[in-house]
Each structure stands twice: as C-alpha cells, then as structure tokens.
Design a protein around this motif. Structure first.
Motif, PDB file in Angstrom:
ATOM      1  N   ALA A 193       4.373   0.688  -8.045  1.00 13.75           N
ATOM      2  CA  ALA A 193       5.669   0.804  -8.712  1.00 13.75           C
ATOM      3  C   ALA A 193       6.473   1.992  -8.179  1.00 13.75           C
ATOM      4  CB  ALA A 193       5.461   0.936 -10.224  1.00 13.75           C
ATOM      5  N   ILE A 194       5.801   3.129  -8.016  1.00 10.76           N
ATOM      6  CA  ILE A 194       6.498   4.328  -7.544  1.00 10.76           C
ATOM      7  C   ILE A 194       6.968   4.150  -6.107  1.00 10.76           C
ATOM      8  CG2 ILE A 194       6.171   6.758  -6.915  1.00 10.76           C
ATOM      9  CD1 ILE A 194       4.339   6.987  -9.397  1.00 10.76           C
ATOM     10  N   SER A 195       6.121   3.568  -5.254  1.00  6.57           N
ATOM     11  CA  SER A 195       6.505   3.339  -3.864  1.00  6.57           C
ATOM     12  C   SER A 195       7.704   2.407  -3.787  1.00  6.57           C
ATOM     13  CB  SER A 195       5.328   2.737  -3.084  1.00  6.57           C
ATOM     14  OG  SER A 195       4.260   3.652  -3.008  1.00  6.57           O
ATOM     15  N   ALA A 196       7.718   1.391  -4.644  1.00  6.41           N
ATOM     16  CA  ALA A 196       8.823   0.444  -4.651  1.00  6.41           C
ATOM     17  C   ALA A 196      10.121   1.118  -5.098  1.00  6.41           C
ATOM     18  CB  ALA A 196       8.499  -0.733  -5.574  1.00  6.41           C
ATOM     19  N   GLU A 197      10.057   1.891  -6.167  1.00  7.01           N
ATOM     20  CA  GLU A 197      11.254   2.547  -6.691  1.00  7.01           C
ATOM     21  C   GLU A 197      11.797   3.575  -5.705  1.00  7.01           C
ATOM     22  OE1 GLU A 197      12.944   2.146  -9.943  1.00  7.01           O
ATOM     23  OE2 GLU A 197      11.924   0.255  -9.565  1.00  7.01           O
ATOM     24  N   VAL A 198      10.913   4.354  -5.106  1.00  4.69           N
ATOM     25  CA  VAL A 198      11.352   5.348  -4.111  1.00  4.69           C
ATOM     26  C   VAL A 198      11.940   4.636  -2.898  1.00  4.69           C
ATOM     27  CG1 VAL A 198      10.587   7.142  -2.504  1.00  4.69           C
ATOM     28  CG2 VAL A 198       9.772   7.156  -4.869  1.00  4.69           C
ATOM     29  N   GLY A 199      11.343   3.519  -2.504  1.00  5.32           N
ATOM     30  CA  GLY A 199      11.862   2.745  -1.382  1.00  5.32           C
ATOM     31  C   GLY A 199      13.268   2.238  -1.645  1.00  5.32           C
ATOM     32  N   VAL A 200      13.516   1.748  -2.845  1.00  2.85           N
ATOM     33  CA  VAL A 200      14.852   1.279  -3.220  1.00  2.85           C
ATOM     34  C   VAL A 200      15.839   2.440  -3.231  1.00  2.85           C
ATOM     35  CG1 VAL A 200      16.226   0.328  -5.129  1.00  2.85           C
ATOM     36  CG2 VAL A 200      14.028  -0.710  -4.535  1.00  2.85           C
ATOM     37  N   LEU A 201      15.383   3.561  -3.738  1.00  4.30           N
ATOM     38  CA  LEU A 201      16.227   4.752  -3.791  1.00  4.30           C
ATOM     39  C   LEU A 201      16.656   5.188  -2.388  1.00  4.30           C
ATOM     40  CD1 LEU A 201      17.410   7.102  -5.463  1.00  4.30           C
ATOM     41  CD2 LEU A 201      15.230   8.270  -5.192  1.00  4.30           C
ATOM     42  N   ILE A 202      15.709   5.195  -1.454  1.00  3.35           N
ATOM     43  CA  ILE A 202      16.015   5.587  -0.077  1.00  3.35           C
ATOM     44  C   ILE A 202      16.949   4.569   0.563  1.00  3.35           C
ATOM     45  CG2 ILE A 202      15.014   5.927   2.216  1.00  3.35           C
ATOM     46  CD1 ILE A 202      12.539   7.070   0.822  1.00  3.35           C
ATOM     47  N   ARG A 203      16.749   3.300   0.269  1.00  3.92           N
ATOM     48  CA  ARG A 203      17.633   2.248   0.788  1.00  3.92           C
ATOM     49  C   ARG A 203      19.067   2.494   0.319  1.00  3.92           C
ATOM     50  NH1 ARG A 203      17.414  -2.555   4.123  1.00  3.92           N
ATOM     51  NH2 ARG A 203      19.070  -3.918   3.414  1.00  3.92           N
ATOM     52  N   TRP A 204      19.205   2.881  -0.933  1.00  2.00           N
ATOM     53  CA  TRP A 204      20.533   3.190  -1.498  1.00  2.00           C
ATOM     54  C   TRP A 204      21.161   4.380  -0.775  1.00  2.00           C
ATOM     55  CZ3 TRP A 204      21.753   7.178  -5.470  1.00  2.00           C
ATOM     56  CH2 TRP A 204      23.039   7.036  -6.007  1.00  2.00           C
ATOM     57  N   LEU A 205      20.373   5.410  -0.541  1.00  2.00           N
ATOM     58  CA  LEU A 205      20.868   6.591   0.157  1.00  2.00           C
ATOM     59  C   LEU A 205      21.307   6.249   1.579  1.00  2.00           C
ATOM     60  CD1 LEU A 205      18.259   9.280  -0.953  1.00  2.00           C
ATOM     61  CD2 LEU A 205      20.727   9.479  -1.246  1.00  2.00           C
ATOM     62  N   ILE A 206      20.446   5.548   2.306  1.00  2.00           N
ATOM     63  CA  ILE A 206      20.744   5.190   3.693  1.00  2.00           C
ATOM     64  C   ILE A 206      21.966   4.276   3.764  1.00  2.00           C
ATOM     65  CG2 ILE A 206      19.873   3.953   5.709  1.00  2.00           C
ATOM     66  CD1 ILE A 206      17.088   4.934   5.002  1.00  2.00           C
ATOM     67  N   GLY A 207      22.130   3.442   2.750  1.00  2.00           N
ATOM     68  CA  GLY A 207      23.270   2.524   2.716  1.00  2.00           C
ATOM     69  C   GLY A 207      24.581   3.192   2.347  1.00  2.00           C
ATOM     70  N   GLY A 208      24.558   4.500   2.139  1.00  2.00           N
ATOM     71  CA  GLY A 208      25.790   5.222   1.828  1.00  2.00           C
ATOM     72  C   GLY A 208      26.126   5.278   0.351  1.00  2.00           C
ATOM     73  N   MET A 209      25.143   4.924  -0.501  1.00  2.00           N
ATOM     74  CA  MET A 209      25.333   4.982  -1.960  1.00  2.00           C
ATOM     75  C   MET A 209      26.595   4.224  -2.375  1.00  2.00           C
ATOM     76  SD  MET A 209      24.217   8.984  -2.641  1.00  2.00           S
ATOM     77  CE  MET A 209      25.344   9.623  -1.366  1.00  2.00           C
TER      78      MET A 209
END
Length: 235
Positions: free
Chosen positions: A172-188
């Motif tokens: 769960a934590i790996s998935a949530e952090v992964g989504v968070l990083i995707r959001w950051l890389i995508g320019g939020m």
C-alpha cells in the motif's frame, strides 16, 4: 549568572540566520535546476550549483561538505516537514474515513498533505524523479511506514496479522508513494483536492472493478489460509 546578549548582538544573529536561510534556499533551488539541466544527480557539481545560485564555492563549503551532503540535508529537512502531515493522516480512524467516502470526499488530511508537498514540489520533483536520488524514495517510504505501522495495527483482525499485514502495508505504501511521485513528475496538474480524492479512491480499487466485474475476496480468511499453507510447507 545567566548572560544575556545585547540588542546589537541579537540583531546580528538574526541577520546571520536570515542570510544563512537565504543562502541554503538558493542552493536548494540551484540543485533542483541542475538536476533538471543535467538529467542526473550524479552529474551535478559544486561549480554548477554555485554558479547557478550566484554564490561562491567558498560560501558553499561553509555550509556543506559536498553535493551528497547538500542532498542529505535537503532530504532530512523535507522529511521533517512532511512528517506532521503524515501523522495527521495516520490519526484518521475508519469511521472518519467511511464518512468522508460516503460523502465522496478525500480522506481527512490528504489535501493538507498534498498542499505541503506542492509547496516543496519544485525540488521534491527532481530529487524523487528518475534523475534524482533513488534512496530518497526509500526514505519517504520508511517515514510513512514508521508513522503508520503502529496505528494500522489498532483493532486489526487477528487473522490478518503476520506476514500478510506486513506485505500489505509495504504494498500500500509503495503504491501511494508511487502515485505521489507520478503526480510530482507530471507537474502537479491536478489540484490538491482532486489528487487527494484520486489517491483515496485508488486505495479501494479491486481487481475487476474498472471492468464492471469486481472480484470479492474475504481478506482475513484468505490471509489465514495463506498462513496455514505456510505452516504446512514448513513441516
């Protein structure tokens, strides 16, 4: 006898502290820009960072030993600032979460956490991105695990204890952090509220849900069966 500082001395210290804060902020910004420019943290040099920040190498070395030391300090500060937001999320109980979901709202505290991340997104993005520091992702996961683990055990179904719970939390934590990083890389691009809602919803997506063919699983019973199977294989 306790000695007190004179007014000029206090003002001098405050001025020095403000100057130090400005210098470190400039170096942090320059580091992020250098990672973007070079595409790889390992290619970033003290010269590149100081020139971009408009500072001397001497000034840099009065604060940090080298680039890894600068990165280490930035990451420590970032994790310290994020911890209160993660702790606020960890305090949410199941009743509060259910109430939010029934009202089609994000998990309480999720928006505030993302707001804090957006504030620091200009340097979190390059550090957590592909050209950044892979260890930083692990540090972030460790922070979340450390804060959430004990809270998550509260009122847990005993059948889900053991390795099943440990791997679930890691998943769960790996998935949530992964989504968070995707959001950051995508320019939020999504707003904090939108992303908080998406991340809340993603926690409950099960196989088949997006295809109109949900697969229902009795998780505690499945966990217990897995535990029994493990014990049989060890005999």
């Amino acid at each position: 006898m306790t000695q007190t500082m004179s007014v000029p001395a206090v003002l001098s210290v405050c001025k020095l502290d403000r100057r130090t804060a400005r210098t470190r902020a400039a170096l942090r910004k320059a580091l992020a820009e250098e990672i973007d420019a070079t595409g790889d943290l390992t290619s970033v040099t003290v010269t590149g960072v100081t020139e971009r920040a408009g500072l001397t190498r001497r000034t840099f070395y009065s604060h940090y030993k080298d680039i890894p030391d600068l990165v280490l300090h930035i990451e420590k500060e970032a994790l310290a600032e994020l911890r209160p937001a993660v702790e606020q999320l960890a305090r949410v109980n199941l009743a509060e979460l259910r109430e939010a979901i029934d009202s089609y709202k994000p998990c309480p505290g999720a928006t505030e956490m993302l707001r804090s991340i957006r504030k620091h997104g200009f340097y979190l993005r390059p550090l957590l991105g592909n050209g950044g520091d892979p260890a930083f992702q692990e540090k972030l996961k460790h922070l979340v695990h450390e804060v959430i683990a004990q809270r998550a055990l509260h009122d847990l179904d005993p059948r889900a204890l053991g390795s099943f719970f440990d791997y679930y939390l890691t998943f769960a934590i790996s998935a949530e952090v992964g989504v968070l990083i995707r959001w950051l890389i995508g320019g939020m691009r999504e707003s904090d509220e939108q992303m908080a809602g998406l991340m809340t919803g993603l926690m409950f997506v099960a196989p088949g849900d997006l295809y109109g063919k949900p697969i229902k699983l009795d998780v505690p019973r499945f966990a217990l069966a897995t535990l029994v199977l493990g014990e049989e294989n060890n005999d």
